[in-house]
Write an enzyme that holds these catalytic residues in place. Structure first.
Site, PDB file in Angstrom:
ATOM      1  N   GLU A 124      84.420  28.665   6.022  1.00 33.72           N
ATOM      2  CA  GLU A 124      83.746  28.430   4.754  1.00 33.72           C
ATOM      3  C   GLU A 124      82.260  28.717   4.920  1.00 33.72           C
ATOM      4  O   GLU A 124      81.646  28.242   5.876  1.00 33.72           O
ATOM      5  CB  GLU A 124      83.932  26.981   4.285  1.00 33.72           C
ATOM      6  CG  GLU A 124      83.406  26.768   2.883  1.00 33.72           C
ATOM      7  CD  GLU A 124      83.641  25.364   2.338  1.00 33.72           C
ATOM      8  OE1 GLU A 124      83.164  25.076   1.228  1.00 33.72           O
ATOM      9  OE2 GLU A 124      84.294  24.552   3.011  1.00 33.72           O
ATOM     10  N   GLY A 256      78.632  19.537   9.120  1.00 36.20           N
ATOM     11  CA  GLY A 256      79.112  18.260   9.607  1.00 36.20           C
ATOM     12  C   GLY A 256      80.575  18.326   9.995  1.00 36.20           C
ATOM     13  O   GLY A 256      80.978  17.841  11.051  1.00 36.20           O
ATOM     14  N   ALA A 257      81.386  18.923   9.122  1.00 36.99           N
ATOM     15  CA  ALA A 257      82.821  19.012   9.373  1.00 36.99           C
ATOM     16  C   ALA A 257      83.415  19.988   8.377  1.00 36.99           C
ATOM     17  O   ALA A 257      82.764  20.391   7.408  1.00 36.99           O
ATOM     18  CB  ALA A 257      83.491  17.638   9.253  1.00 36.99           C
ATOM     19  N   MET A 258      84.678  20.366   8.607  1.00 31.59           N
ATOM     20  CA  MET A 258      85.346  21.340   7.747  1.00 31.59           C
ATOM     21  C   MET A 258      86.784  20.922   7.518  1.00 31.59           C
ATOM     22  O   MET A 258      87.509  20.596   8.453  1.00 31.59           O
ATOM     23  CB  MET A 258      85.281  22.739   8.400  1.00 31.59           C
ATOM     24  CG  MET A 258      85.940  23.829   7.588  1.00 31.59           C
ATOM     25  SD  MET A 258      85.155  24.006   5.961  1.00 31.59           S
ATOM     26  CE  MET A 258      86.533  24.623   4.999  1.00 31.59           C
ATOM     27  N   HIS A 292      85.851  11.942   3.866  1.00 37.70           N
ATOM     28  CA  HIS A 292      85.513  13.084   3.002  1.00 37.70           C
ATOM     29  C   HIS A 292      86.413  14.276   3.298  1.00 37.70           C
ATOM     30  O   HIS A 292      87.003  14.874   2.377  1.00 37.70           O
ATOM     31  CB  HIS A 292      84.048  13.448   3.208  1.00 37.70           C
ATOM     32  CG  HIS A 292      83.588  14.618   2.400  1.00 37.70           C
ATOM     33  ND1 HIS A 292      82.963  14.475   1.187  1.00 37.70           N
ATOM     34  CD2 HIS A 292      83.670  15.972   2.614  1.00 37.70           C
ATOM     35  CE1 HIS A 292      82.671  15.675   0.690  1.00 37.70           C
ATOM     36  NE2 HIS A 292      83.086  16.594   1.543  1.00 37.70           N
ATOM     37  N   GLU A 293      86.519  14.632   4.570  1.00 37.90           N
ATOM     38  CA  GLU A 293      87.316  15.822   4.902  1.00 37.90           C
ATOM     39  C   GLU A 293      88.799  15.585   4.644  1.00 37.90           C
ATOM     40  O   GLU A 293      89.510  16.487   4.203  1.00 37.90           O
ATOM     41  CB  GLU A 293      87.083  16.226   6.358  1.00 37.90           C
ATOM     42  CG  GLU A 293      85.622  16.481   6.715  1.00 37.90           C
ATOM     43  CD  GLU A 293      84.921  17.467   5.795  1.00 37.90           C
ATOM     44  OE1 GLU A 293      85.586  18.369   5.266  1.00 37.90           O
ATOM     45  OE2 GLU A 293      83.697  17.327   5.608  1.00 37.90           O
TER      46      GLU A 293
END
Length: 851
Positions: A124, A256-258, A292-293
């Site tokens: 992304e 932060g993360a995916m 969130h992820e």
């Protein structure tokens, strides 16, 4: 290969891709310098109205094409800027290609790259085009079958494992997804494993993969994941849909993360935690980002965005969901205050400068530059306002319809608003302006009192922003309560809907003139303009029943004090300290909320206050005023601060729960002030005795902020030099607390250390990302901070354009500075913009800030 001349992409030009992708089969033969990627992709004509079939184009960058076939026959595509094109059959066909890429040379951390011997991906927004030729756009969705060939022991991809053998593994993801959700990981990793039983009784295997030696710091992340899975079932009715959920911790990561389907990839700092290495803030952040992820599985994966202009649809909604989760896990009032502080510091600043853009932008050059506070945090605020307007039941009804209607689709803001209109029978055409108009609305409040009738007049106005000189009135939910002169609430909270430029709202049957409590719970992301006196602020701080507005009253008192000090030369007002006494002594208040009440606004907040009031801010004068006010509070509250610390002493072993974190927050807020009055004795003792990183960092910060801490810094480095994440804190604290005249030199010294690695985003941000967090140091009048940051952004850009572009935002407020600083900042921005072969990421940011 350097980017071609940047081209602007417009929402108005969007057309459906001319072909559907029915199936994707990928084979990876991994090698650091020469990974081979074989792709077999089935295409069919897209019957959608407006589908663009004028030419067949596949995105691809930094790929060496080895072979290409259509339906088994070799073809010779034309390689053009950004991809390839070639004639294709009229009907369905299969495209096959083989390309070669070099993960070890990929310092941009997009596509497939290597992190300390591990292969990992970040696709992304447009990273998949660095892996193979493909229509790399979010509305092209397909199931993926992936085979990985490597001698490494752990080989992971999206979906469920379907086969494996020595040196290979195969994965199948049955859920159609866009390429930006593709993920692959290969490395020598170990897993923490658990299971989760869904509401329907299905068992899901859970695994968190880390480097050997880190496995003892994954327990909290696993616990957070399981709580998030249960919460999403209970609150949103969403159940996980695969047999396996994997998380991988990676040291080198731009974000932060995916949320890759079934294989979330995380920055290691958002997975790894133990009491000795992580602060309470780290634990809360891990809990939030894990949630969130995971929540993206439905709001982002199962339902994704049609195009990148709709990014706020998945991110704003998912941020709102993770904020709600954290509020339920901890304290809704405290979380709301924390979110408002973040929004005002980052997004209000964005709205007030050259980088202002709508929640849904109309155009961009580089989409990576629009992963912003406006898209994420303001996008979440818009969802929250929508929920306020339609009510809890209407919100749940609309979300159920959203999931039922659009599962498996790539959708738009119009689709999102339509489900609310259909579910609640409400016209949202005016509300849609929140997605289209940039800028932070200002709401002015005027009062009238007439023999038992109290009238509030609200006026809204949104200042001009780039490309939008005139704004139409928006729908603004303003939550209001009324407090009687004796401190009792005489009207509970009700939501006023401000829809016109000016409206009057009347309250009748009142025995005495009330004090209004306006914008309770921060019910809308606006700037409230009132003529409240310090006496009224103190009254609300003492009596308001709304936790947010009680905190806000204290914050307003501090702002008033600082403005007086900076514009008139006044001394700190002792009444401010006295007002805080009531809050500190109120044991009915959450300790975390009392800690927030004790903190001053940020120095950047004070600068914006002064600018809005028509004054030119002087960052070094602001820093000095903050110091004087803190000294006054420390002197006036010293005995009480000692009592508060004693009352908040730990009652048992460290636990990262909300109760323990709140007590530590209040104790350490008291310590930060007390250190200014006791010569650092309490902080030195706490540093020496601390058995957890929260108290250790709080003590070190307090000492550094008052010019001490050299011995403690050395001890910290000696104890933690082996731990990369803990050492990031050590780097950052020195930059944040450097004296204004020494900040640039401190950064230069740290960047010259052998353990500073500019290719690692965490370490680069720990040093250079921290510099703007020391406003007086960054804006030191010589311009040394500006020159230093510009030098390093120019150096970083060829290696990692995303990180360079994001950190360049430190220059966005140059027009608010005095003439001398303006000239210095503009000169550095111009130097960045004139750099040969600049990436389109950094080039776009510099151009927008200079425009």
């Amino acid at each position: 290969m350097k980017d071609a001349a940047p081209q602007t992409i417009h929402l108005a030009d969007w057309r459906p891709f001319g072909w559907l992708v029915e199936d994707v089969r990928l084979t990876f033969a991994l090698a650091p310098d020469a990974t081979r990627v074989r792709a077999a992709i089935r295409f069919a004509p897209n019957p959608a109205p407006g589908a663009d079939r004028t030419r067949f184009f596949l995105h691809g960058e930094d790929l060496r094409l080895i072979a290409a076939r259509i339906d088994g026959r070799p073809v010779a595509p034309e390689i053009i800027d950004g991809g390839l094109t070639l004639p294709v059959p009229e009907g369905a066909f299969e495209w096959e290609s083989e390309v070669e890429i070099a993960p070890a040379a990929n310092t941009a951390l997009e596509g497939i790259y290597m992190s300390k011997g591990m292969y990992c991906t970040q696709c992304e927004a447009e990273g998949f085009r660095h892996i193979t030729y493909y229509p790399d756009r979010p509305d092209v969705m397909a199931p993926f079958h992936v085979r990985i060939e490597s001698g490494l022991p752990v080989l992971l991809s999206n979906g469920n494992p379907v086969a494996q053998g020595e040196g290979w593994a195969e994965w199948h993801d049955p859920w159609p997804k866009p390429a930006y959700l593709f993920a692959l990981v290969a490395g020598d990793l170990v897993a923490t494993r658990d299971t989760f039983t869904t509401a329907s009784g299905r068992e899901v295997a859970l695994a968190i993969w880390v480097r050997k030696g880190d496995e003892d710091r994954t327990a909290y992340a696993m616990d957070s994941l399981k709580r998030a899975m249960r919460w999403d079932e209970q609150v949103y009715g969403r159940e996980y849909d695969l047999d396996l959920f994997n998380i991988v911790a990676v040291d080198d990561f731009n974000m932060g993360a995916m949320e890759n389907k079934g294989l979330n990839i995380f920055n290691a700092r958002l997975v790894l935690a133990s009491p000795e290495t992580a602060t309470d803030a780290d634990y809360e952040r891990i809990e939030s980002v894990i949630a969130h992820e995971y929540f993206h599985n439905w709001t982002g994966d199962r339902i994704t965005c049609r195009d990148w202009f709709q990014l706020c649809l998945k991110e704003g909604l998912t941020v709102f969901r993770d904020q709600s989760f954290t509020g339920d896990m901890r304290s809704r009032a405290v979380k709301r205050i924390e979110d408002a502080i973040l929004l005002r510091a980052r997004q209000f600043r964005e709205d007030a400068g050259p980088l202002a853009h709508p929640v849904r932008p109309e155009s961009f050059v580089e989409i990576n530059n629009f992963y912003t506070a406006t898209v994420y945090e303001k996008g979440a605020e818009v969802v929250g306002m929508l929920k306020t307007l339609v009510g809890d039941d209407g919100y749940r009804k609309a979300l159920d319809l959203y999931f039922d209607r659009h599962d498996g689709q790539a959708v738009t803001i119009e689709d999102w608003l339509q489900v609310f209109a259909d579910a609640t029978d409400r016209d949202l055409s005016q509300f849609a302006r929140w997605y289209a108009q940039a800028g932070t609305p200002r709401v002015a409040v005027a009062e009238e009192w007439d023999n038992g009738t109290f009238t509030l007049t609200l006026r809204q106005n949104t200042p001009p922003t780039p490309g939008q000189p005139v704004k139409a009135p928006q729908v603004i939910p303003v939550a209001v309560g009324l407090i009687g002169p004796n401190g009792d609430e005489v009207r509970p909270t009700q939501v006023l809907e401000l829809t016109e430029a000016e409206q009057r709202f009347t309250f009748t049957g009142l025995a005495a003139r009330p004090v209004p409590s306006v914008l309770r719970g921060f019910s809308a992301p606006v700037i409230l303009e009132t003529d409240d006196s310090p006496d009224r602020m103190a009254f609300l701080l003492a009596h308001d029943t709304d936790p947010f507005n009680r905190w806000q009253a204290g914050r307003d008192l501090a702002r008033h004090n600082l403005r007086r000090m900076l514009t008139t030369g006044a001394a700190p007002d002792p009444a401010y300290a006295q007002a805080l006494v009531q809050v500190l002594r109120d044991d009915t208040l959450d300790p975390a909320l009392r800690a927030l009440a004790l903190a001053l606004p940020g120095e950047e907040d004070t600068a914006r206050d002064l600018f809005d009031a028509g004054h030119t801010p002087d960052p070094e004068a602001i820093h000095a005023a903050h110091g004087r006010l803190k000294d006054a509070l420390a002197g006036g509250l010293r005995d009480l601060l000692v009592q508060v610390r004693a009352a908040m002493a730990p009652a048992g072993p460290y636990a990262p729960d909300a109760a323990g974190a709140g007590r530590r927050a209040l104790a350490n807020a008291a310590l930060a002030l007390l250190t200014r009055a006791d010569g650092g004795k309490a902080a030195q003792a706490q540093f020496a005795a601390a058995d957890n990183m929260t108290d250790k960092v709080a003590a070190l910060s307090a000492l550094l902020a008052t010019g001490g801490g050299d011995a403690e810094l050395a001890a910290f480095e000696r104890d933690w030099a082996h731990d990369r994440l803990v050492m990031d804190k050590w780097f950052t604290l020195q930059v944040l607390h450097a004296a204004p005249g020494a900040a640039a030199a401190t950064v230069g010294r740290l960047a010259a250390r052998p353990d500073f690695d500019m290719k690692n985003p965490n370490r680069f941000r720990a040093v250079f990302g921290a510099l703007p967090g020391n406003p007086a140091g960054f804006h030191q009048a010589s311009g040394a901070g500006y020159r230093l940051l510009a030098d390093w952004l120019i150096r970083l850009d060829p290696l990692n354009p995303q990180t360079a572009a994001r950190l360049s935002q430190a220059f966005d407020g140059w027009r608010r500075m005095d003439a001398g600083r303006q000239a210095l900042m503009r000169a550095e921005l111009s130097r960045i913009a004139a750099t040969p072969d600049l990436s389109r990421d950094l080039a776009e940011m510099a151009a927008r800030m200079l425009a």
